[in-house]
Motif scaffolding. Structure first.
Motif, mmCIF file in Angstrom:
data_model
loop_
_atom_site.group_PDB
_atom_site.id
_atom_site.type_symbol
_atom_site.label_atom_id
_atom_site.label_comp_id
_atom_site.label_asym_id
_atom_site.label_seq_id
_atom_site.Cartn_x
_atom_site.Cartn_y
_atom_site.Cartn_z
ATOM 1 N N ALA A 11 1.005 -1.110 -0.022
ATOM 2 C CA ALA A 11 0.158 0.001 0.131
ATOM 3 C C ALA A 11 0.865 1.158 0.125
ATOM 4 N N ILE A 12 1.731 1.220 0.759
ATOM 5 C CA ILE A 12 2.850 2.467 1.036
ATOM 6 C C ILE A 12 3.532 2.589 -0.451
ATOM 7 N N SER A 13 4.003 1.474 -0.996
ATOM 8 C CA SER A 13 4.687 1.751 -2.049
ATOM 9 C C SER A 13 3.944 2.069 -3.534
ATOM 10 N N SER A 14 2.790 1.749 -3.488
ATOM 11 C CA SER A 14 1.553 2.260 -4.417
ATOM 12 C C SER A 14 1.326 3.709 -4.301
ATOM 13 N N VAL A 15 1.036 4.060 -2.935
ATOM 14 C CA VAL A 15 0.901 5.472 -2.717
ATOM 15 C C VAL A 15 1.889 6.447 -2.924
ATOM 16 N N ARG A 55 -5.498 -0.715 -5.622
ATOM 17 C CA ARG A 55 -4.365 -1.821 -5.066
ATOM 18 C C ARG A 55 -4.027 -1.562 -3.762
ATOM 19 N N ALA A 56 -3.627 -0.369 -3.485
ATOM 20 C CA ALA A 56 -3.273 0.038 -2.099
ATOM 21 C C ALA A 56 -4.268 -0.072 -1.194
ATOM 22 N N TRP A 57 -5.565 0.260 -1.387
ATOM 23 C CA TRP A 57 -6.597 0.010 -0.307
ATOM 24 C C TRP A 57 -7.054 -1.448 -0.138
ATOM 25 N N TYR A 58 -6.949 -2.162 -1.281
ATOM 26 C CA TYR A 58 -7.205 -3.637 -1.266
ATOM 27 C C TYR A 58 -6.160 -4.453 -0.333
ATOM 28 N N ASN A 59 -4.769 -3.714 -0.440
ATOM 29 C CA ASN A 59 -3.803 -4.461 0.302
ATOM 30 C C ASN A 59 -3.919 -4.095 1.735
#
Length: 156
Positions: A11-15, A55-59
Protein backbone atom coordinates in the motif's frame (compact mmCIF):
# COMPACT_ATOMS: atom_id res chain seq x y z
CA UNK A 1 5.78 -11.16 10.29
CA UNK A 2 3.60 -8.29 11.44
CA UNK A 3 -0.17 -8.09 10.87
CA UNK A 4 0.28 -5.13 8.52
CA UNK A 5 3.60 -6.27 7.04
CA UNK A 6 3.16 -7.19 3.38
CA UNK A 7 -0.11 -5.37 2.81
CA UNK A 8 1.18 -2.16 4.36
CA UNK A 9 4.38 -2.29 2.30
CA UNK A 10 2.46 -2.77 -0.94
CA UNK A 11 0.00 0.00 0.00
CA UNK A 12 2.76 2.46 0.92
CA UNK A 13 4.74 1.72 -2.22
CA UNK A 14 1.63 2.15 -4.39
CA UNK A 15 0.71 5.47 -2.78
CA UNK A 16 4.31 6.72 -3.04
CA UNK A 17 4.41 5.93 -6.77
CA UNK A 18 1.13 7.83 -7.24
CA UNK A 19 2.42 10.84 -5.29
CA UNK A 20 5.69 10.96 -7.22
CA UNK A 21 4.24 10.51 -10.70
CA UNK A 22 0.90 12.32 -10.56
CA UNK A 23 1.97 15.99 -10.70
CA UNK A 24 4.37 15.73 -13.68
CA UNK A 25 1.68 13.97 -15.70
CA UNK A 26 -0.97 16.53 -14.73
CA UNK A 27 1.42 19.30 -15.81
CA UNK A 28 1.86 17.64 -19.19
CA UNK A 29 -1.91 17.29 -19.62
CA UNK A 30 -2.56 20.94 -18.75
CA UNK A 31 0.37 22.31 -20.75
CA UNK A 32 -0.50 24.14 -23.94
CA UNK A 33 2.92 23.42 -25.44
CA UNK A 34 2.82 19.65 -24.92
CA UNK A 35 2.29 17.60 -28.05
CA UNK A 36 -0.77 15.36 -28.41
CA UNK A 37 1.59 12.40 -28.22
CA UNK A 38 3.01 13.61 -24.88
CA UNK A 39 -0.52 14.16 -23.58
CA UNK A 40 -1.62 10.66 -24.60
CA UNK A 41 1.43 9.23 -22.82
CA UNK A 42 0.50 11.22 -19.70
CA UNK A 43 -3.05 9.83 -19.91
CA UNK A 44 -1.68 6.29 -20.00
CA UNK A 45 0.41 7.01 -16.90
CA UNK A 46 -2.61 8.45 -15.09
CA UNK A 47 -4.68 5.36 -15.90
CA UNK A 48 -1.91 3.24 -14.40
CA UNK A 49 -1.74 5.49 -11.34
CA UNK A 50 -5.52 5.23 -10.96
CA UNK A 51 -5.12 1.44 -10.74
CA UNK A 52 -2.58 1.76 -7.94
CA UNK A 53 -4.96 3.45 -5.50
CA UNK A 54 -7.53 0.61 -5.34
CA UNK A 55 -4.57 -1.78 -5.13
CA UNK A 56 -3.26 0.14 -2.10
CA UNK A 57 -6.68 0.10 -0.42
CA UNK A 58 -7.17 -3.61 -1.16
CA UNK A 59 -3.81 -4.47 0.37
CA UNK A 60 -4.64 -2.47 3.50
CA UNK A 61 -7.95 -4.32 3.90
CA UNK A 62 -6.28 -7.70 3.22
CA UNK A 63 -2.91 -7.36 4.97
CA UNK A 64 -1.97 -11.01 4.36
CA UNK A 65 -1.62 -10.36 0.62
CA UNK A 66 1.83 -9.71 -0.74
CA UNK A 67 3.21 -8.36 -3.95
CA UNK A 68 3.21 -11.81 -5.56
CA UNK A 69 -0.31 -12.75 -4.44
CA UNK A 70 -2.53 -13.53 -7.38
CA UNK A 71 -5.86 -11.73 -7.61
CA UNK A 72 -7.70 -9.79 -10.31
CA UNK A 73 -6.62 -6.34 -9.15
CA UNK A 74 -3.00 -7.40 -8.81
CA UNK A 75 -3.05 -9.00 -12.27
CA UNK A 76 -4.67 -5.92 -13.83
CA UNK A 77 -2.08 -3.65 -12.22
CA UNK A 78 0.83 -5.73 -13.48
CA UNK A 79 -0.66 -5.99 -16.98
CA UNK A 80 -1.10 -2.22 -17.06
CA UNK A 81 2.50 -1.85 -15.92
CA UNK A 82 3.69 -4.07 -18.77
CA UNK A 83 1.71 -2.05 -21.32
CA UNK A 84 3.08 1.12 -19.79
CA UNK A 85 6.66 -0.13 -20.00
CA UNK A 86 6.35 -1.24 -23.62
CA UNK A 87 4.68 2.03 -24.58
CA UNK A 88 6.54 4.56 -22.44
CA UNK A 89 10.11 3.80 -23.51
CA UNK A 90 9.49 4.47 -27.24
CA UNK A 91 7.18 7.35 -26.28
CA UNK A 92 9.92 8.96 -24.21
CA UNK A 93 12.38 8.59 -27.10
CA UNK A 94 9.90 10.16 -29.55
CA UNK A 95 9.08 13.04 -27.19
CA UNK A 96 12.78 13.82 -26.66
CA UNK A 97 13.33 13.56 -30.42
CA UNK A 98 10.55 16.12 -30.95
CA UNK A 99 12.23 18.57 -28.56
CA UNK A 100 15.58 18.04 -30.28
CA UNK A 101 14.00 18.55 -33.71
CA UNK A 102 12.53 21.87 -32.54
CA UNK A 103 15.95 22.94 -31.25
CA UNK A 104 17.59 21.98 -34.55
CA UNK A 105 14.97 23.90 -36.51
CA UNK A 106 15.56 26.97 -34.37
CA UNK A 107 19.33 26.66 -34.90
CA UNK A 108 18.84 26.25 -38.66
CA UNK A 109 16.53 29.25 -39.08
CA UNK A 110 17.95 31.92 -36.75
CA UNK A 111 21.20 33.77 -36.30
CA UNK A 112 22.80 32.73 -33.03
CA UNK A 113 24.24 36.16 -32.26
CA UNK A 114 21.21 38.36 -32.98
CA UNK A 115 18.34 35.86 -32.83
CA UNK A 116 17.08 37.25 -36.14
CA UNK A 117 15.67 35.01 -38.83
CA UNK A 118 18.35 33.99 -41.33
CA UNK A 119 18.14 34.50 -45.08
CA UNK A 120 16.90 30.98 -45.89
CA UNK A 121 14.05 31.15 -43.36
CA UNK A 122 13.19 34.69 -44.50
CA UNK A 123 12.98 33.66 -48.16
CA UNK A 124 10.78 30.69 -47.23
CA UNK A 125 8.43 32.80 -45.06
CA UNK A 126 8.37 35.64 -47.60
CA UNK A 127 7.48 33.18 -50.36
CA UNK A 128 4.50 31.96 -48.35
CA UNK A 129 3.36 35.53 -47.67
CA UNK A 130 3.84 36.47 -51.35
CA UNK A 131 1.83 33.44 -52.50
CA UNK A 132 -0.95 34.21 -50.02
CA UNK A 133 -1.14 37.87 -51.12
CA UNK A 134 -1.19 36.84 -54.78
CA UNK A 135 -3.93 34.30 -54.12
CA UNK A 136 -6.07 36.85 -52.24
CA UNK A 137 -5.07 39.65 -54.66
CA UNK A 138 -3.80 41.86 -51.83
CA UNK A 139 -1.09 44.50 -52.26
CA UNK A 140 2.33 43.67 -50.85
CA UNK A 141 5.25 45.93 -50.02
CA UNK A 142 8.76 44.92 -49.07
CA UNK A 143 11.29 47.29 -47.53
CA UNK A 144 14.98 46.47 -47.51
CA UNK A 145 17.36 48.54 -45.41
CA UNK A 146 21.07 48.61 -46.05
CA UNK A 147 23.09 49.77 -43.04
CA UNK A 148 26.50 51.15 -43.96
CA UNK A 149 29.42 49.89 -41.91
CA UNK A 150 27.15 47.38 -40.14
CA UNK A 151 30.14 45.27 -39.13
CA UNK A 152 31.34 48.10 -36.89
CA UNK A 153 27.86 48.43 -35.32
CA UNK A 154 27.66 44.66 -34.88
CA UNK A 155 31.10 44.47 -33.29
CA UNK A 156 30.26 47.20 -30.79
Amino acid sequence: FTPWGNGLRVAISSVCVVLIMLMPNIRILTSRSASPFAKSTACLYIVFLALLLPRAWYNLVHPDLGILTSNALQSLTFEALLVLLFFSIPAYILIVKGYKDEALLLMATTDKLTGATNRHAFVEAAGAVFDNCAKLQLPLSILFVDVDRFKKVNDE
